[in-house]
Structures are given as structure tokens and as C-alpha cells.
Design an enzyme around this catalytic site. Structure first.
Site, PDB file in Angstrom:
ATOM      1  N   CYS A  52       0.827  -1.204   0.000  1.00  0.00           N
ATOM      2  CA  CYS A  52       0.000   0.000   0.000  1.00  0.00           C
ATOM      3  C   CYS A  52       0.864   1.258   0.000  1.00  0.00           C
ATOM      4  CB  CYS A  52      -0.922   0.013   1.212  1.00  0.00           C
ATOM      5  SG  CYS A  52      -2.329  -1.115   1.080  1.00  0.00           S
ATOM      6  N   CYS A 117      22.049  23.706 -13.143  1.00  0.00           N
ATOM      7  CA  CYS A 117      23.361  23.950 -13.752  1.00  0.00           C
ATOM      8  C   CYS A 117      23.168  24.106 -15.259  1.00  0.00           C
ATOM      9  CB  CYS A 117      24.295  22.781 -13.444  1.00  0.00           C
ATOM     10  SG  CYS A 117      25.898  22.864 -14.289  1.00  0.00           S
ATOM     11  N   CYS A 122      23.737  17.940 -17.318  1.00  0.00           N
ATOM     12  CA  CYS A 122      23.918  17.959 -15.872  1.00  0.00           C
ATOM     13  C   CYS A 122      22.587  18.307 -15.213  1.00  0.00           C
ATOM     14  CB  CYS A 122      24.986  18.972 -15.458  1.00  0.00           C
ATOM     15  SG  CYS A 122      25.233  19.078 -13.663  1.00  0.00           S
ATOM     16  N   CYS A 146      27.905  32.032 -13.259  1.00  0.00           N
ATOM     17  CA  CYS A 146      27.212  33.165 -12.652  1.00  0.00           C
ATOM     18  C   CYS A 146      25.747  32.796 -12.439  1.00  0.00           C
ATOM     19  CB  CYS A 146      27.332  34.398 -13.540  1.00  0.00           C
ATOM     20  SG  CYS A 146      26.355  35.822 -12.969  1.00  0.00           S
ATOM     21  N   CYS A 159      27.311  41.204 -15.811  1.00  0.00           N
ATOM     22  CA  CYS A 159      26.818  40.250 -16.802  1.00  0.00           C
ATOM     23  C   CYS A 159      26.774  40.882 -18.195  1.00  0.00           C
ATOM     24  CB  CYS A 159      25.432  39.749 -16.399  1.00  0.00           C
ATOM     25  SG  CYS A 159      25.392  38.840 -14.840  1.00  0.00           S
ATOM     26  N   CYS A 203       5.939  18.693 -34.318  1.00  0.00           N
ATOM     27  CA  CYS A 203       5.029  19.757 -33.895  1.00  0.00           C
ATOM     28  C   CYS A 203       5.701  20.703 -32.917  1.00  0.00           C
ATOM     29  CB  CYS A 203       3.776  19.159 -33.272  1.00  0.00           C
ATOM     30  SG  CYS A 203       4.056  18.340 -31.692  1.00  0.00           S
ATOM     31  N   CYS A 211      14.509  17.962 -17.865  1.00  0.00           N
ATOM     32  CA  CYS A 211      13.591  18.133 -16.728  1.00  0.00           C
ATOM     33  C   CYS A 211      12.160  17.693 -17.046  1.00  0.00           C
ATOM     34  CB  CYS A 211      13.590  19.591 -16.255  1.00  0.00           C
ATOM     35  SG  CYS A 211      12.879  20.761 -17.452  1.00  0.00           S
ATOM     36  N   HIS A 231      -3.904  26.066 -26.207  1.00  0.00           N
ATOM     37  CA  HIS A 231      -2.968  27.178 -26.398  1.00  0.00           C
ATOM     38  C   HIS A 231      -2.888  27.592 -27.862  1.00  0.00           C
ATOM     39  CE1 HIS A 231       0.684  29.603 -25.981  1.00  0.00           C
ATOM     40  NE2 HIS A 231       1.235  28.879 -26.936  1.00  0.00           N
ATOM     41  N   CYS A 237       0.238  32.140 -31.191  1.00  0.00           N
ATOM     42  CA  CYS A 237       0.566  30.772 -31.603  1.00  0.00           C
ATOM     43  C   CYS A 237      -0.613  30.045 -32.244  1.00  0.00           C
ATOM     44  CB  CYS A 237       1.078  29.970 -30.403  1.00  0.00           C
ATOM     45  SG  CYS A 237       2.595  30.603 -29.669  1.00  0.00           S
TER      46      CYS A 237
END
Length: 295
Positions: A52, A117, A122, A146, A159, A203, A211, A231, A237
Site C-alpha cells: 500500500c 546547472c 547535468c 554566474c 553580466c 510539432c 527536466c 494554447h 501561436c
């Protein structure tokens, strides 16, 4: 108790052996098991059967609930959560890897003091102060960058100064700028983890391999919760999915049909469940009364 996650010493267990029940009731499946076959949570000391608890964790992961998985007992007075160590012992390696990836993604999405990262491949998550250029070290791959611009660390320069003067094409963001200047638009960054993604064909609904984030290729807006792909019905779009309207209509029909099918199954099964539930509860009560008092 002597569950898998119990931290009591053998002496304490021997002292309590006479007063501790030798069976327990799993509050998920409502079945009795010997205590040595149960898994006891460390924070709240609730105990459940292994099967369970495994199904509960897998369901939580499939629903995206990974930041804090609470004790499955709704009446738990402490409302303890299941630790990562306990989750790693219950799930197999592939499911635990899926849990780890999703947890990292959720942490970065809700906490601006965390970032992935920028090195492709990575999966390290690094901490920093949002909106501030600072030296950040990835403990997974050793890359120093950075936190603000995700470029290699540029000590003594802002930057903007670094991006303006840099000629290092191995840098992810600088490489993107060079591609755009050359008119190339088939490589973009994942909006969550900033990993570079190349679109060869297909598409506009993209999934990041790092991720697993779903997003629109054109505007990079999230499509994680847009299972009907609405969407692409309006806005900039509109009609840019890359499939015909007939294909999109077929996709939506299949999704809606799936929901209708499962809804119908629930409606059909409901009367049967209402009839059998009292019988099941009565049999459980009779079974518990018939157990020997020594247990």
C-alpha cells in the site's frame, strides 16, 4: 514496533515486546498484518503494509506531489511526511530516479533561489540569491558559473559587460545569441532548466529531455496542464502546432473520450461498491472478533 524504519534499540524492543501488539491494521487497505511485515514511518510512527505504501508513493509521484509527501493516514495527529531515505527504500531505482528528477524540477520552479546547472546533461541544482550576479558552484559536475546570467563566472565584470565582450562560444547563452544573429531559430533553451534543445522536425509541443517540462516551441509557455492543447486556438501561436486541425480534433476527441469512459466506469461500479462495502466491513469486524485474545 519493529518496522523497517523503526529506530528503537533491541533492548527497548525487548522491554516493550509484552505490551506491543503483534499485528497491525493497515489504514489504507484495512487488512491486518504481522508487525514485522509493516513499514513504520519515522516522523509520525504510523505503520502500513509495504504494498500500500508503495502504491501511495507511486500515485503521489504521478500526480506531481513530490515536494512533501504526507503520511497517508488522514487522521494522523502529527501529519508527518515521508523522508527521502524512506522513499528510496520503498521504490525501485527507476521510480526513485523519476521522483528525484521531478522533485528537482518542482524545487527550481517554486524557489527562485535555486537554478539548474547550465551545462547540458547535468541535473545539478544550485543555490544563490535571485537577481544578483554571484559565483555559483555545481557540486554535481564542478562547473562554476554566474547565478544571474548562467555564464561562466566573470569576476570583476557585470553580466552585460561579459556578454558584450565574450567570444567564448562554449557558453550556452552566448551560443544562443550567435545562432540568433546568424538567423538560426531551430535551437532554443528550456524555460525551466535552460538546457539547449534542437528542433529538427515535428510539432511545436516540446518536452525537455532533462527536466521533462512541456512547453510551446514558439513562445516557450508551459503546456504541462494543457492536455487539450487549447494554447494553439488563439493568440500569437494560433494554428502553429504543426498538425492539421483534423489531427488536433482527433487528439481532443480521444482525450475527452477517455474521461467519459472512466467516468462511466465509476458510475457503473458505484452501485456495486455501495452494496459490497457494508458486507466487507461486517466481515472485517467478525474476523477481528474471532482472533485469539493472546494476539
Amino acid at each position: 514496533m519493529t518496522g523497517l524504519f523503526s529506530t528503537e534499540s533491541s533492548g527497548e524492543n525487548q522491554t516493550r515486546q509484552s505490551s506491543t501488539p503483534k499485528i497491525f491494521l493497515c489504514k489504507i487497505c484495512l487488512s491486518n498484518y504481522p508487525v514485522h511485515k509493516g513499514l513504520q514511518l519515522k516522523k509520525c510512527e504510523c505503520i502500513f503494509c509495504e504494498e500500500c505504501l508503495k502504491h501511495y508513493l507511486e500515485h503521489s509521484i504521478s500526480e506531481g506531489n513530490v515536494l512533501e509527501i504526507l503520511c497517508p493516514d488522514g487522521g494522523c495527529s502529527q501529519q508527518g511526511d515521508i523522508t527521502q531515505l524512506e522513499i528510496s527504500k520503498i521504490l525501485d531505482d527507476s521510480k526513485f530516479d523519476q521522483y528525484e528528477r521531478l522533485r528537482k524540477r518542482k524545487e527550481v520552479a517554486v524557489d527562485k533561489s535555486k537554478t539548474f546547472c547550465p551545462i547540458p546533461g547535468c541535473e545539478g541544482v544550485c543555490d544563490g540569491i535571485p537577481g544578483m550576479a554571484q559565483q555559483t558552484y555545481c557540486q554535481d559536475c564542478g562547473f562554476t558559473f554566474c547565478f544571474e546570467c548562467k555564464e561562466p563566472w566573470h569576476s570583476g565584470r557585470t553580466c552585460k559587460e561579459y556578454l558584450k565582450n565574450s567570444t567564448d562560444t562554449t557558453s550556452g547563452l552566448r551560443f544562443i545569441d550567435i545562432l540568433k544573429e546568424g538567423g538560426t531559430n531551430d535551437i532554443k533553451e528550456c524555460p525551466i532548466c535552460q538546457v539547449l534543445i534542437q528542433r529538427d522536425a515535428g510539432c511545436a509541443q516540446m518536452m525537455c529531455g532533462n527536466c521533462k517540462h512541456m512547453f510551446c516551441w514558439h513562445c516557450r509557455k508551459s503546456l504541462d496542464s494543457d492536455i487539450l492543447l487549447r494554447h494553439y486556438d488563439k493568440g500569437p501561436c494560433r494554428n502553429k502546432l504543426g498538425h492539421s486541425r483534423a489531427t488536433l480534433f482527433l487528439h481532443r476527441t480521444q482525450v475527452i473520450a477517455g474521461f467519459i469512459f472512466f467516468g462511466a466506469m465509476i458510475l457503473v461500479a458505484s452501485p456495486f461498491l455501495l452494496i459490497i462495502s457494508p458486507c466487507f466491513l461486517v466481515s472485517k469486524c467478525l474476523f477481528r472478533r474471532s482472533e485469539p485474545s493472546s494476539l
